[in-house]
Design an enzyme around this catalytic site. Structure first.
Site, short mmCIF file in Angstrom:
data_model
loop_
_atom_site.label_atom_id
_atom_site.label_comp_id
_atom_site.label_asym_id
_atom_site.label_seq_id
_atom_site.Cartn_x
_atom_site.Cartn_y
_atom_site.Cartn_z
N LEU A 210 0.86 -1.20 0.00
CA LEU A 210 0.00 0.00 0.00
C LEU A 210 0.89 1.24 0.00
O LEU A 210 1.76 1.35 0.86
CB LEU A 210 -0.79 0.07 1.31
CG LEU A 210 -1.99 -0.83 1.54
CD1 LEU A 210 -2.50 -0.58 2.95
CD2 LEU A 210 -3.08 -0.57 0.52
N HIS A 211 0.67 2.12 -0.96
CA HIS A 211 1.39 3.39 -0.87
C HIS A 211 0.68 4.55 -1.56
O HIS A 211 1.13 5.69 -1.48
CB HIS A 211 2.80 3.25 -1.46
CG HIS A 211 2.80 3.22 -2.95
ND1 HIS A 211 2.52 2.08 -3.66
CD2 HIS A 211 3.02 4.19 -3.87
CE1 HIS A 211 2.57 2.35 -4.95
NE2 HIS A 211 2.87 3.62 -5.11
#
Ligand code: UD1
Length: 376
Positions: A210-211
């Site tokens: 996740l980013h």
């Protein structure tokens, strides 16, 4: 590109996804005696595990120029790259600038070259999420419109470009350079046995990345994803290599403790390419908001749940193993349960994702001279 004389080609990288894309191109250009191949690293990513580790794993030569731009707002980062890269282009006077992907560095360097009338090749052209809230959408659209060679990974990308009025003579569907890298390093990644090193057997765990700002910069959005994760964790361990942006947000939002308490969740630092692909290929499924990982899972036949509302890589959902499921906690839990119950899509590998995209790019550059209106 004209055949005679020694041509100078500047290849640009800025951050982690760029390294995976430039590696096969650098390799394909290397044996050509009539081409002087230079590499510019803007320094958008600078941590060891976000940059250096990829140069080592992917055997990318040392950059000829390092611009050291680092982090900052979009304006600051883009502006710094523009100022520094212009100096390089003025010094070197290249015959071609090659940019890959959709980072701030990609757009900045394409703009500089175009304004100095240096031909630009964009690798991974034509992808569209149709979501202007993503910085990458702006970067990729504008880069395409100042480029002279548009190298696309799939036919849907060609259609997007034609719809935007880009002449089809500039568009070349060559396949996916990221998959060139994957095919080359697959055996080495398999030998790495990264899951075993964590005490996990193949196909018994999921992998999470996740980013995206839309998922991690807003505490409420991040929290919703964590709720989905909490609901699925009792059935399946999850390995979560944490991006620097995400790590910072977890600390800011006071969510670190909550994550550490989740028994079945393994947090770790960002992984090198070989370690990550090793975990990817042996995982039961992947949950991600990355673009490239949607492609890699499709190429490997690993199920992928994309935690976003849209994708610029629709072919991975049409042909491949990808399901774009959004970020509602119930949906995350349900889709994960579906996969754990065996409802998996086998998928197909898209045409031209065969490990030879970079060779096709070099072939096109040889056979198609630079359009005369931009030739210096
Ligand atoms: C960038 C790309 C995104 C890509 C992602 C892959 C843009 C607009 N976005 O997002 O498309 O999917 O890279 O990683 O170009 N940081 C570090 N060390 C680093 C790099 C970043 O600590 O080596 C931190 C900094 O605090 C920085 C933040 O991460 O402010 C964000 O980095 P940045 O390069 O701006 O964007 P990414 O989120 O990495």
């Amino acid at each position: 590109m004209p055949e005679q004389g020694r041509l100078t080609v500047i290849n640009v990288v800025g951050g982690r996804p760029n390294f995976v894309k430039i590696a096969p191109l650098m390799e394909a250009l290397q044996p050509l005696r009539d081409i002087r191949r230079l590499l510019v690293h803007t320094g958008q990513h600078y941590d060891h595990e976000m940059s250096r580790a990829f140069f080592e794993d992917l055997e990318i030569p040392e950059p000829d120029f390092f611009l050291g731009v680092g982090s900052g707002s979009h304006a600051q980062q883009t502006a710094k790259v523009i100022v520094e890269f212009e100096k390089v282009v003025q010094e070197v006077r290249p015959d071609l600038v090659v940019v890959v992907g959709d980072l701030n560095s990609t757009l900045a360097c394409a703009l500089v070259a175009a304004k100095l009338l240096i031909p630009v090749a964009h690798v991974e052209a034509g992808l569209r999420s149709f979501d202007r809230t993503m910085a990458e959408e702006i970067n990729r659209t504008l880069t395409d419109h100042v480029s002279d060679y548009l190298f696309t990974p799939s036919a849907d990308a060609d259609d997007n470009l034609v719809r935007e009025g880009i002449p089809s003579a500039k568009i070349f569907c060559v396949g996916n350079v990221m998959i060139d890298t994957l095919r080359k390093y697959e055996p080495m990644a398999r030998a790495r046995q990264a899951a075993a090193a964590l005490g996990l057997a193949p196909r018994t765990y999921a992998l999470l990345t996740l980013h995206r700002p839309s998922n991690v910069d807003d505490p409420a959005a991040f929290e919703r994803i964590l709720r989905g994760l909490e609901a699925m964790l009792p059935r399946c361990p999850v390995v979560f290599p944490v991006h620097p942006r995400t790590r910072r947000r977890l600390a800011e939002f006071g969510l670190e403790k909550r994550l550490e308490r989740l028994g079945n969740l393994r947090l770790c630092a960002p992984l090198s390419y070989l370690a990550f692909v090793s975990l990817l290929m042996e995982s039961r499924f992947v949950m991600t908001d990355s673009g490239g990982i949607q492609e890699e899972t499709t190429a490997l036949g690993v199920p992928c749940l994309t935690l976003r509302e849209n994708t610029e890589r629709p072919i991975t959902a049409e042909l491949g193993t990808n399901r774009v499921i959004g970020t509602h906690p119930d949906r995350i839990a349900t889709e994960a349960a579906r996969l754990l119950d065996g409802d998996e899509r086998r998928g197909q590998v898209p045409p031209l994702w065969d490990g030879k995209a970079a060779l096709r790019i070099v072939d096109v550059l040889r056979r198609h001279p630079v359009p005369s209106e931009v030739a210096p």
